[in-house]
Design a protein around this motif. Structure first.
Motif, short mmCIF file in Angstrom:
data_model
loop_
_atom_site.label_atom_id
_atom_site.label_comp_id
_atom_site.label_asym_id
_atom_site.label_seq_id
_atom_site.Cartn_x
_atom_site.Cartn_y
_atom_site.Cartn_z
N GLY A 150 -5.78 2.11 -1.06
CA GLY A 150 -5.81 0.72 -0.66
C GLY A 150 -5.19 0.49 0.70
N LEU A 151 -5.05 -0.77 1.04
CA LEU A 151 -4.44 -1.20 2.30
C LEU A 151 -3.23 -2.06 2.00
N MET A 152 -2.23 -1.97 2.87
CA MET A 152 -1.00 -2.73 2.72
C MET A 152 -0.66 -3.38 4.05
N VAL A 153 -0.16 -4.60 3.99
CA VAL A 153 0.34 -5.29 5.17
C VAL A 153 1.70 -5.89 4.83
N LEU A 154 2.64 -5.69 5.73
CA LEU A 154 3.95 -6.34 5.67
C LEU A 154 4.05 -7.25 6.88
N ARG A 155 4.64 -8.41 6.69
CA ARG A 155 4.91 -9.32 7.81
C ARG A 155 6.23 -10.01 7.56
N GLY A 156 7.07 -10.07 8.58
CA GLY A 156 8.35 -10.73 8.44
C GLY A 156 9.30 -10.30 9.54
N ASN A 157 10.59 -10.27 9.19
CA ASN A 157 11.64 -9.85 10.11
C ASN A 157 11.34 -8.43 10.60
N GLY A 210 1.04 7.20 1.79
CA GLY A 210 0.12 6.72 2.80
C GLY A 210 0.63 6.90 4.21
N LYS A 211 -0.10 6.34 5.13
CA LYS A 211 0.25 6.36 6.55
C LYS A 211 0.07 4.96 7.10
N GLY A 212 0.95 4.60 8.01
CA GLY A 212 0.84 3.28 8.60
C GLY A 212 1.55 3.19 9.91
N ASN A 213 1.47 2.01 10.49
CA ASN A 213 2.05 1.78 11.79
C ASN A 213 2.47 0.33 11.89
N GLY A 214 3.59 0.11 12.55
CA GLY A 214 4.08 -1.24 12.70
C GLY A 214 4.32 -1.60 14.14
N ARG A 215 4.27 -2.89 14.39
CA ARG A 215 4.54 -3.41 15.72
C ARG A 215 5.17 -4.78 15.54
N GLU A 216 6.36 -4.94 16.08
CA GLU A 216 7.10 -6.18 15.99
C GLU A 216 7.25 -6.61 14.54
N SER A 217 6.69 -7.73 14.15
CA SER A 217 6.92 -8.24 12.80
C SER A 217 5.77 -7.94 11.83
N ASN A 218 4.90 -6.99 12.18
CA ASN A 218 3.77 -6.63 11.33
C ASN A 218 3.71 -5.13 11.11
N PHE A 219 3.30 -4.73 9.92
CA PHE A 219 3.09 -3.33 9.58
C PHE A 219 1.82 -3.25 8.75
N GLN A 220 0.94 -2.30 9.10
CA GLN A 220 -0.29 -2.09 8.34
C GLN A 220 -0.38 -0.63 7.97
N GLY A 221 -0.86 -0.36 6.76
CA GLY A 221 -1.00 1.02 6.35
C GLY A 221 -2.06 1.20 5.30
N ILE A 278 8.90 -16.17 5.82
CA ILE A 278 8.81 -15.48 4.54
C ILE A 278 8.43 -14.04 4.82
N PHE A 279 9.01 -13.09 4.09
CA PHE A 279 8.61 -11.70 4.19
C PHE A 279 7.40 -11.51 3.25
N TYR A 280 6.29 -11.02 3.79
CA TYR A 280 5.07 -10.84 3.00
C TYR A 280 4.81 -9.36 2.73
N PHE A 281 4.45 -9.05 1.48
CA PHE A 281 4.00 -7.73 1.06
C PHE A 281 2.66 -7.94 0.36
N LEU A 282 1.58 -7.61 1.06
CA LEU A 282 0.24 -7.86 0.54
C LEU A 282 -0.54 -6.55 0.47
N THR A 283 -1.28 -6.36 -0.62
CA THR A 283 -2.10 -5.15 -0.76
C THR A 283 -3.47 -5.51 -1.30
N VAL A 284 -4.43 -4.66 -1.00
CA VAL A 284 -5.74 -4.67 -1.63
C VAL A 284 -6.05 -3.22 -1.98
N SER A 285 -6.58 -2.99 -3.18
CA SER A 285 -6.89 -1.63 -3.59
C SER A 285 -8.25 -1.57 -4.26
N GLU A 286 -8.70 -0.35 -4.52
CA GLU A 286 -10.10 -0.16 -4.90
C GLU A 286 -10.41 -0.16 -6.38
#
Length: 135
Positions: free
Chosen positions: A74-81, A98-109, A58-66
């Motif tokens: 806030g923070l964002m995470v993507l996980r998937g393909n 925002g700014k973020g960085n990804g590696r393989e199947s994960n991205f955080q920003g 499953i492709f995940y788009f998850l956030t938490v904000s203030e």
């Protein structure tokens, strides 16, 4: 998409387990993507706890904000393909200022403009389920 109020910190694990179980109990096949947005505090533990045992494929788009208006930081995470994570990670960071960085199947920003989260959801809907307005 789902907006959530913050539970007491002591209930964080059962709280994330509830959403994971709800997703796991959906009829197969699982949805192509899943969005979950908490708007009452920046707690990366919520995202990490949720993803730790979340179903694969499953492709995940998850956030938490203030804040409750969801226009803040806030923070964002993507996980998937891997290709989709890279594509949407860069696009969403631009939209969410925002700014973020990804590696393989994960991205955080980290983002500064949570008001664009519904626009990000719409982009995922169009990508995974096609453009419904062309009917």
């Amino acid at each position: 998409f789902l907006m959530i109020r913050r539970p007491p910190r002591a209930t964080l694990f059962p709280y994330t387990t509830h959403f994971r179980s709800k997703l796991e109990n959906t009829p197969q096949p699982y949805p192509k993507y899943y969005c979950l947005h908490r708007k009452d505090g920046i707690e990366p533990d919520f995202i990490n706890t949720f993803l730790r045992n979340a179903p694969e494929g499953i492709f995940y788009f998850l956030t938490v904000s203030e804040n409750s208006t969801n226009n803040g930081k806030g923070l964002m995470v993507l996980r998937g393909n891997e290709e989709e994570v890279k594509k949407f990670g860069e696009l969403f960071m631009e939209l969410l200022q925002g700014k973020g960085n990804g590696r393989e199947s994960n991205f955080q920003g980290k983002f500064n403009n949570g008001s664009k989260i519904p626009e990000c959801n719409a982009i995922l809907e169009k990508h995974f389920n096609g453009d419904k307005s062309k009917k």
